[in-house]
Design an enzyme around this catalytic site. Structure first.
Site, PDB file in Angstrom:
ATOM      1  N   TYR A 143      -7.866   2.478   5.192  1.00 48.37           N
ATOM      2  CA  TYR A 143      -6.484   2.012   5.040  1.00 48.37           C
ATOM      3  C   TYR A 143      -6.283   0.704   5.795  1.00 48.37           C
ATOM      4  O   TYR A 143      -5.742  -0.266   5.258  1.00 48.37           O
ATOM      5  CB  TYR A 143      -5.531   3.082   5.557  1.00 48.37           C
ATOM      6  N   ILE A 165       0.832  -1.202   0.000  1.00 45.60           N
ATOM      7  CA  ILE A 165       0.000   0.000   0.000  1.00 45.60           C
ATOM      8  C   ILE A 165       0.866   1.252   0.000  1.00 45.60           C
ATOM      9  O   ILE A 165       0.593   2.214  -0.727  1.00 45.60           O
ATOM     10  CB  ILE A 165      -0.940   0.001   1.225  1.00 45.60           C
ATOM     11  N   GLU A 166       1.904   1.256   0.809  1.00 48.68           N
ATOM     12  CA  GLU A 166       2.698   2.467   0.994  1.00 48.68           C
ATOM     13  C   GLU A 166       3.504   2.847  -0.251  1.00 48.68           C
ATOM     14  O   GLU A 166       3.473   4.005  -0.676  1.00 48.68           O
ATOM     15  CB  GLU A 166       3.641   2.300   2.197  1.00 48.68           C
ATOM     16  N   THR A 167       4.256   1.902  -0.803  1.00 45.97           N
ATOM     17  CA  THR A 167       5.153   2.257  -1.908  1.00 45.97           C
ATOM     18  C   THR A 167       5.137   1.246  -3.047  1.00 45.97           C
ATOM     19  O   THR A 167       6.025   1.278  -3.897  1.00 45.97           O
ATOM     20  CB  THR A 167       6.611   2.375  -1.397  1.00 45.97           C
TER      21      THR A 167
END
Length: 334
Positions: A311, A123-125
């Site tokens: 999230y 999800i982040e990168t």
């Protein structure tokens, strides 16, 4: 230009609305003085660094310019489809295979499931493929020294950023991240980098920019320090009556009351949930209705990474899909 002349000119620049070196602004020199006095930074070195980034001077407000309308948050069904895709799942499986020893070590040390760590990185990168392109020092300086409503928070993060750079021998002008100052594989803000990032590949430095192993260990350590409950459940769908739905929050909802408490209020809580287990309820907005979920402690811990319930639930669902494809036994229980 001598400093006393520069400082004399600063008020005249206040409404220029131009992009100028950060050292053209009094607020920068005040900050440098603070860093020297409180953290023993060399003033000349900081002046040299800040001279290489730019700030935007204040413009006169235009009363005729209408305010931009606030954008409507994405509905839950649209939000999750941004991240739960076949491509991201496939990349998650590949990342897991390539980093299996580190993920196994992190799970053993911190009792955070491997698939949760993989999902967070996805999800982040997108597993390190999108770490951000914004120069972090300049990003934080603009947010800290401008008129942002959270300027105090960003000034604190700017302090943490410079301390982090010094402690880890990282060149502050070379570091890049998100538009809000998050950095590296794990997208840690500066304070999280200092307090939760760890050297997990044992090379005597903490590097979330280039070391997926450090990122894996740091995410697991972050959750551990936020009181992760070993291999506990996360969330399950639940149907609530109209009167019960008032207890389901759109914002983060910390579990405070036990299953027995909710049963006594008439909630239909699954029989496999212990009476002492603390629970909470969330609601997620769809286009034309709300979706309600029962949540456990570890779901709340996931929201410590990002306070958006969407999230946290996306991380849960993505982790389950990745683990299923990775073909591990004992799939994650929602």
């Amino acid at each position: 230009m001598p400093l006393f002349i520069l400082l004399f000119l600063l008020p005249a620049m206040a409404f220029a609305g131009k992009t100028l070196p950060a050292t053209n602004f009094q607020v920068t020199h005040n900050f440098i003085e603070k860093m020297s006095n409180e953290h023993q930074f060399d003033k000349d070195e900081l002046r040299s660094i800040f001279a290489k980034i730019t700030l935007v001077s204040a413009e006169k407000p235009n009363k005729t310019t209408p305010k931009k309308p606030k954008s409507k948050p994405l509905s839950w069904d649209k939000y999750r489809t941004l991240f739960i895709t076949n491509t991201r799942i496939d990349r998650g499986v590949k990342f897991w295979q390539e980093n299996l020893p580190a993920l196994q070590r992190a799970e053993k040390k911190f009792n955070v499931p491997q698939e949760i760590i993989v999902a967070i990185l996805g999800i982040e990168t997108n597993y390190g493929n999108n770490k951000g392109t914004h120069p972090t020092l300049e990003t934080l300086a603009r947010l800290a020294f401008g008129k942002h409503r959270r300027w105090k928070f960003y000034q604190k993060e700017l302090i943490e950023f410079l301390l982090m750079s010094r402690e880890n021998a990282l060149p502050p002008l070379s570091l890049k991240g998100s538009y809000a100052g998050a950095m590296g594989y794990a997208q840690f803000i500066s304070s999280s980098y200092r307090y939760y990032a760890i050297d997990f590949d044992f090379d005597k430095k903490i590097d979330l920019f280039n070391s997926p192993t450090d990122a894996i260990g740091s995410i697991a350590n972050y959750f551990d320090k936020h009181q992760w409950h070993d291999f506990g459940p996360y969330a399950r769908p639940i149907t609530l009556t109209n009167s019960q739905s008032m207890y389901a929050k759109s914002s983060t909802n910390k579990p405070k009351n036990s299953a027995q408490y909710w049963r006594n209020k008439g909630f239909k809580i699954d029989n496999d949930i212990n009476n002492k287990t603390k629970l909470a309820f969330i609601k997620l907005t769809q286009d034309d209705h709300f979706e309600t979920w029962l949540t456990f402690w570890n779901f709340y811990v996931l929201t410590r990474y990002n306070h958006d319930n969407r999230y946290a639930l996306t991380a849960v669902l993505l982790s389950s899909r990745i683990k299923q494809q990775f073909n591990q036994p004992n799939s994650t229980i929602l």
